[in-house]
Design a protein around this motif. Structure first.
Motif, mmCIF file in Angstrom:
data_model
loop_
_atom_site.group_PDB
_atom_site.id
_atom_site.type_symbol
_atom_site.label_atom_id
_atom_site.label_comp_id
_atom_site.label_asym_id
_atom_site.label_seq_id
_atom_site.Cartn_x
_atom_site.Cartn_y
_atom_site.Cartn_z
ATOM 1 N N ALA A 294 74.461 -11.309 103.302
ATOM 2 C CA ALA A 294 73.646 -11.684 104.591
ATOM 3 C C ALA A 294 73.251 -10.699 105.277
ATOM 4 N N ILE A 295 71.842 -10.722 106.264
ATOM 5 C CA ILE A 295 71.575 -9.453 107.439
ATOM 6 C C ILE A 295 72.044 -10.495 108.715
ATOM 7 N N ALA A 296 72.737 -9.782 109.522
ATOM 8 C CA ALA A 296 72.456 -10.379 110.630
ATOM 9 C C ALA A 296 72.433 -9.757 111.718
ATOM 10 N N THR A 297 72.175 -9.677 113.229
ATOM 11 C CA THR A 297 72.500 -8.955 113.832
ATOM 12 C C THR A 297 74.022 -8.798 114.481
ATOM 13 N N PRO B 273 71.208 -1.882 125.885
ATOM 14 C CA PRO B 273 69.905 -3.463 125.461
ATOM 15 C C PRO B 273 69.471 -3.039 124.771
ATOM 16 N N GLU B 274 68.606 -1.624 124.631
ATOM 17 C CA GLU B 274 67.295 -1.412 124.617
ATOM 18 C C GLU B 274 67.119 -1.584 123.214
ATOM 19 N N THR B 275 68.098 -1.850 122.097
ATOM 20 C CA THR B 275 68.209 -1.634 121.163
ATOM 21 C C THR B 275 69.173 -2.984 119.850
ATOM 22 N N THR B 276 68.326 -3.016 119.116
ATOM 23 C CA THR B 276 69.077 -4.491 118.177
ATOM 24 C C THR B 276 69.378 -3.786 116.989
ATOM 25 N N VAL B 277 71.019 -3.984 116.148
ATOM 26 C CA VAL B 277 71.683 -3.362 115.597
ATOM 27 C C VAL B 277 71.732 -4.702 114.152
ATOM 28 N N PHE B 278 70.577 -4.323 112.726
ATOM 29 C CA PHE B 278 71.257 -5.346 111.894
ATOM 30 C C PHE B 278 71.853 -4.958 110.433
ATOM 31 N N ILE B 279 73.194 -5.278 110.246
ATOM 32 C CA ILE B 279 74.559 -5.028 109.013
ATOM 33 C C ILE B 279 73.803 -6.091 107.430
ATOM 34 N N ARG C 232 75.928 -7.785 104.790
ATOM 35 C CA ARG C 232 77.251 -6.845 104.516
ATOM 36 C C ARG C 232 76.965 -8.325 103.164
ATOM 37 N N ASP C 233 77.925 -7.456 102.190
ATOM 38 C CA ASP C 233 78.091 -8.119 100.464
ATOM 39 C C ASP C 233 78.792 -8.924 100.777
ATOM 40 N N GLY C 234 78.748 -10.238 101.128
ATOM 41 C CA GLY C 234 80.591 -10.388 101.314
ATOM 42 C C GLY C 234 80.547 -10.351 102.948
ATOM 43 N N CYS C 235 82.097 -9.563 102.643
ATOM 44 C CA CYS C 235 82.641 -9.005 103.876
ATOM 45 C C CYS C 235 82.434 -7.511 104.255
ATOM 46 N N GLU C 236 82.408 -6.648 102.583
ATOM 47 C CA GLU C 236 81.387 -5.264 103.212
ATOM 48 C C GLU C 236 80.256 -4.927 103.808
ATOM 49 N N VAL C 237 80.569 -4.415 104.533
ATOM 50 C CA VAL C 237 78.882 -3.759 104.622
ATOM 51 C C VAL C 237 78.248 -2.725 103.977
ATOM 52 N N VAL C 238 76.985 -2.898 104.281
ATOM 53 C CA VAL C 238 76.403 -2.049 102.753
ATOM 54 C C VAL C 238 75.131 -0.833 102.686
ATOM 55 N N ALA C 239 74.162 -2.043 104.548
ATOM 56 C CA ALA C 239 73.165 -1.227 104.835
ATOM 57 C C ALA C 239 73.040 -1.586 106.380
ATOM 58 N N CYS C 240 71.954 -1.058 107.503
ATOM 59 C CA CYS C 240 72.212 -1.404 108.904
ATOM 60 C C CYS C 240 70.739 -0.500 108.379
ATOM 61 N N GLY C 241 70.104 -1.119 110.230
ATOM 62 C CA GLY C 241 68.217 -0.676 110.480
ATOM 63 C C GLY C 241 68.495 -1.118 112.392
ATOM 64 N N ALA C 242 68.082 -0.613 112.781
ATOM 65 C CA ALA C 242 67.556 -1.319 114.446
ATOM 66 C C ALA C 242 66.347 -1.591 114.400
ATOM 67 N N VAL D 128 61.920 1.862 114.542
ATOM 68 C CA VAL D 128 62.528 1.470 113.845
ATOM 69 C C VAL D 128 64.334 2.746 113.695
ATOM 70 N N LYS D 129 64.713 2.154 113.472
ATOM 71 C CA LYS D 129 66.039 3.685 113.640
ATOM 72 C C LYS D 129 67.172 2.861 112.340
ATOM 73 N N ARG D 130 67.930 4.581 111.916
ATOM 74 C CA ARG D 130 69.317 4.358 111.097
ATOM 75 C C ARG D 130 69.285 2.858 110.352
ATOM 76 N N MET D 131 67.814 3.808 109.989
ATOM 77 C CA MET D 131 68.049 1.866 108.516
ATOM 78 C C MET D 131 68.745 3.395 106.896
ATOM 79 N N PHE D 132 69.276 2.403 106.821
ATOM 80 C CA PHE D 132 70.499 3.373 105.725
ATOM 81 C C PHE D 132 71.582 2.007 104.771
#
Length: 154
Positions: free
Chosen positions: A4-7, A46-52, A54-64, A75-79
């Motif tokens: 699942a990917i969500a802000t 407020p100028e940044t929105t972070v997308f996370i 998750r694989d189940g409850c585990e955080v596995v990736a991000c981007g903003a 586009v920032k903080r892709m991993f």
């Protein structure tokens, strides 16, 4: 488990852990003066929105998406954690960033990435970004590769 990917807030402990892993990975590949990190606190602005992702409850990736003056977004903080690479998660996050930017009337997305990140380049190029010269206030250096995408052209 389902991905699942969500802000989400970057101020959660597990997200902070992912950001620390991202920073450590970048410092292995790039001199510190050419690593342009954002802290979790900066990412929570407020100028940044972070997308996370998750694989189940585990955080596995991000981007903003970081908004700049006018109609420019970055586009920032892709991993993506190594355990989850190759599953197109980064591509999905870039798509979410682009969709949000479009919905807000941002007409151009830019980004800076490292010169030793060919997997990242493939994601950006697959998403329609093209290489360009230095963007924003990033220095022109051998350690950086820059991309842009005109959202009005499509």
């Amino acid at each position: 488990m389902a991905l699942a990917i969500a802000t989400e807030s970057p101020l959660q402990d597990d997200v902070r852990g992912l950001i620390a892993e991202l920073n450590a990975t970048l410092l292995e590949l790039t001199p510190p003066e050419f690593c342009f990190h954002m802290t979790a606190e900066q990412m929570a602005g407020p100028e940044t929105t972070v997308f996370i992702a998750r694989d189940g409850c585990e955080v596995v990736a991000c981007g903003a998406l970081k908004r700049h003056d006018g109609d420019l977004g970055e586009v920032k903080r892709m991993f993506t954690r190594p355990s989850h690479r190759g599953r197109r998660i980064g591509f999905e996050i870039v798509g979410r960033i682009e969709a949000l930017a479009r919905s807000e009337g941002i007409s151009r997305l830019v980004l800076e990435t490292g010169d030793r990140h060919p997997a990242a380049w493939a994601i950006y190029e697959r998403a329609g970004f093209t290489r360009c010269g230095p963007v924003l206030d990033y220095p022109d250096s051998e350690w950086s590769v820059f991309y842009e995408k005109n959202l009005q052209a499509e």
